[in-house]
Design a protein around this motif. Structure first.
Motif, PDB file in Angstrom:
ATOM      1  N   ASP A  11      -8.123  -2.981   1.268  1.00 27.48           N
ATOM      2  CA  ASP A  11      -7.546  -2.225   2.381  1.00 27.48           C
ATOM      3  C   ASP A  11      -6.447  -2.983   3.120  1.00 27.48           C
ATOM      4  OD1 ASP A  11      -9.474  -4.008   3.234  1.00 27.48           O
ATOM      5  OD2 ASP A  11     -10.127  -2.768   4.917  1.00 27.48           O
ATOM      6  N   TRP A  12      -6.087  -4.161   2.644  1.00 23.29           N
ATOM      7  CA  TRP A  12      -4.995  -4.921   3.254  1.00 23.29           C
ATOM      8  C   TRP A  12      -3.699  -4.792   2.468  1.00 23.29           C
ATOM      9  CZ3 TRP A  12      -7.084 -10.349   4.929  1.00 23.29           C
ATOM     10  CH2 TRP A  12      -8.076 -10.182   5.879  1.00 23.29           C
ATOM     11  N   ARG A  13      -3.701  -4.025   1.400  1.00 19.13           N
ATOM     12  CA  ARG A  13      -2.464  -3.845   0.626  1.00 19.13           C
ATOM     13  C   ARG A  13      -1.437  -3.119   1.484  1.00 19.13           C
ATOM     14  NH1 ARG A  13      -2.401  -4.392  -5.003  1.00 19.13           N
ATOM     15  NH2 ARG A  13      -4.378  -5.114  -5.834  1.00 19.13           N
ATOM     16  N   ARG A  14      -0.180  -3.283   1.147  1.00 29.14           N
ATOM     17  CA  ARG A  14       0.885  -2.645   1.917  1.00 29.14           C
ATOM     18  C   ARG A  14       0.718  -1.135   1.920  1.00 29.14           C
ATOM     19  NH1 ARG A  14       5.972  -5.694   3.077  1.00 29.14           N
ATOM     20  NH2 ARG A  14       5.185  -7.807   3.009  1.00 29.14           N
ATOM     21  N   ILE A  74      -6.150 -10.985  -1.352  1.00 26.03           N
ATOM     22  CA  ILE A  74      -6.020  -9.859  -0.434  1.00 26.03           C
ATOM     23  C   ILE A  74      -7.110  -8.826  -0.704  1.00 26.03           C
ATOM     24  CG2 ILE A  74      -4.455  -8.424  -1.792  1.00 26.03           C
ATOM     25  CD1 ILE A  74      -2.836  -8.040   0.813  1.00 26.03           C
ATOM     26  N   GLU A  75      -7.672  -8.300   0.378  1.00 26.31           N
ATOM     27  CA  GLU A  75      -8.701  -7.268   0.288  1.00 26.31           C
ATOM     28  C   GLU A  75      -8.042  -5.932  -0.060  1.00 26.31           C
ATOM     29  OE1 GLU A  75     -11.999  -7.681   0.698  1.00 26.31           O
ATOM     30  OE2 GLU A  75     -11.806  -9.823   1.092  1.00 26.31           O
ATOM     31  N   CYS A  88       0.258  -5.880  -3.388  1.00 26.90           N
ATOM     32  CA  CYS A  88      -0.325  -7.030  -2.704  1.00 26.90           C
ATOM     33  C   CYS A  88       0.745  -8.070  -2.377  1.00 26.90           C
ATOM     34  CB  CYS A  88      -1.429  -7.639  -3.555  1.00 26.90           C
ATOM     35  SG  CYS A  88      -0.843  -8.451  -5.057  1.00 26.90           S
ATOM     36  N   ASN A  89       0.316  -9.233  -1.936  1.00 24.72           N
ATOM     37  CA  ASN A  89       1.242 -10.302  -1.554  1.00 24.72           C
ATOM     38  C   ASN A  89       1.855 -11.015  -2.750  1.00 24.72           C
ATOM     39  OD1 ASN A  89       0.807  -9.857   1.181  1.00 24.72           O
ATOM     40  ND2 ASN A  89      -0.944 -11.220   1.228  1.00 24.72           N
TER      41      ASN A  89
END
Length: 61
Positions: free
Chosen positions: A38-41, A35-36, A47-48
């Motif tokens: 800026d894609w974190r929750r 995961i990048e 992260c995932n």
């Protein structure tokens, strides 16, 4: 180091993946799940790889 063309290609691919994972980790991403940063929750910043049972959507979304 491998001396065959395929061996060199595989070694180059492994180095590229290592560098990509290192860049993700150094910039705040996660190399384990890819995961990048800026894609974190948005609500919890995780992260995932993490469970999000208590994660709530931010207000206004």
């Amino acid at each position: 180091m491998a001396r065959t063309p395929n061996g060199r290609r595989e070694a180059a691919r492994a180095r590229a993946e290592l560098l990509d994972d290192l860049e993700l980790d150094l910039t705040g991403g996660c190399s384990l799940c890819g995961i990048e940063p800026d894609w974190r929750r948005a609500a919890c910043g995780r992260c995932n790889c993490d469970r999000h049972d208590d994660c709530k959507r931010p207000t206004g979304q």
